[in-house]
Design a protein around this motif. Sequence first.
Motif, PDB file in Angstrom:
ATOM      1  N   SER A  59     -49.246  77.146 -32.438  1.00 49.16           N
ATOM      2  CA  SER A  59     -48.018  77.415 -32.806  1.00 49.16           C
ATOM      3  C   SER A  59     -47.449  75.941 -33.650  1.00 49.16           C
ATOM      4  O   SER A  59     -48.041  75.011 -33.294  1.00 49.16           O
ATOM      5  CB  SER A  59     -47.319  77.700 -31.820  1.00 49.16           C
ATOM      6  OG  SER A  59     -46.883  76.761 -30.800  1.00 49.16           O
ATOM      7  N   LEU A  65     -46.750  80.958 -35.926  1.00 49.12           N
ATOM      8  CA  LEU A  65     -47.258  81.443 -34.326  1.00 49.12           C
ATOM      9  C   LEU A  65     -48.298  82.474 -34.596  1.00 49.12           C
ATOM     10  O   LEU A  65     -48.279  83.349 -35.365  1.00 49.12           O
ATOM     11  CB  LEU A  65     -46.075  82.554 -33.683  1.00 49.12           C
ATOM     12  CG  LEU A  65     -46.367  82.805 -32.219  1.00 49.12           C
ATOM     13  CD1 LEU A  65     -46.402  81.556 -31.490  1.00 49.12           C
ATOM     14  CD2 LEU A  65     -45.121  83.580 -31.806  1.00 49.12           C
ATOM     15  N   ASP A  92     -50.277  84.883 -30.794  1.00 47.51           N
ATOM     16  CA  ASP A  92     -49.313  84.992 -29.736  1.00 47.51           C
ATOM     17  C   ASP A  92     -49.919  85.665 -28.530  1.00 47.51           C
ATOM     18  O   ASP A  92     -50.352  86.989 -28.855  1.00 47.51           O
ATOM     19  CB  ASP A  92     -48.141  85.265 -30.049  1.00 47.51           C
ATOM     20  CG  ASP A  92     -46.920  85.041 -28.949  1.00 47.51           C
ATOM     21  OD1 ASP A  92     -47.095  84.180 -27.940  1.00 47.51           O
ATOM     22  OD2 ASP A  92     -45.771  85.883 -28.787  1.00 47.51           O
TER      23      ASP A  92
END
Length: 382
Positions: A224, A258, A261
């Motif tokens: 991220s 991101l 995830d």
Amino acid sequence: MKKRNVKSIQGRQLVPNLIGPECIRVTKVYDWVVLTNRDKNKVQIPEECFAAIEDARHDGNTVTATCSEVVGTRSCDFIGATPANIIPSVPGAQIVSLAFHVHIRVQFFCNGEPLPGCNFVVPVSFMDEVILCFPEGTEINCDIFDVQCTVVLNQMLGDMVVLDVTMCKDVQVEAKVKLEVEAKFCGPRRIIPIPEDGFECPIPPFPQQCPTFFPTTNCLCQGSADFGGEATIIVTEGTSTPPPLGGTTTGRLDLTALVCDRCTLSGSRIQVTYIDTLGPTPIGTPDADIDQSFTFTANDFEQPDCAAGTLTVRGTGVITPAGGIPENADFTLTLVDNDTSPVLERATLVIDGATIDVIIDLNALTNPALEVEVEECEQFPV
């Protein structure tokens, strides 16, 4: 399949079926009106409920109320009729008196919770007089087809509350009559034949799995990046030569990335918003008035390449230049996470569009607001 020898059957009436006068018994409508009443009715609040309302208000709480029709309580009564003297004269015209009734449920609340003893039902009635064509031998058929109710709390009069009730009513004057009409008897239509060609239903196949995209493959790493603040980036517009318009520019940059995830590729997103600070001509920019603002959203990600503390992912998205139209673009994002020396952390995003190219190269030394994280994903044991 052998075709069966079946003769078609045709219906035939034994007596001629010609158009002619027929006598039918129906309901004839002599007159029909729709009435609307709206009135404010004062109703008594039960003693227990009124005490609870007073206590709630004394303690500084908020008291609200609702009212609604009780289903199945609508009724209409014919009271009487007197001849109507109207001009021009209408034979059979009468002033008809009607009474309409409905029951209304009232409920009070304290801060949204029902107050004890404050759920009660009250009758509401309206009286109407209407001129109708109401000759002898006919009858009134009246109906309530809609009821709306509101509690007027700012008009409470002691232990009385005011209900604003609207009632919509349908009134018809009817009689059963016999009418002669031109008609003929009707019969059933002919059967539509079903084709007898043979057909075998195939065995339904099992659906095939989609191994190219489901089940999904876990990512080898996840990462991220987050940045918000002033930054210097490179924006080039156009494809002409000599070099296209644009160059190094400084403005407000918001970047959120991101990737993988929870180690799932579908849990990935990249969102970029850049607002150009207009002013002196940036280096390499021949025109100081060019607004190089843009937005970018990634919508498709490939599996990332993972190394020690480094994640690189490619994909496609949509970039929208200032004053332009959205266009498809390829992107490459590289994240570098250095636990031993955080100032070496880096986030580089390259966007290649049809008419605009962008290079965003951020590092924690010159962009201290940058936050980068890269970590390996746990894999199933082999």
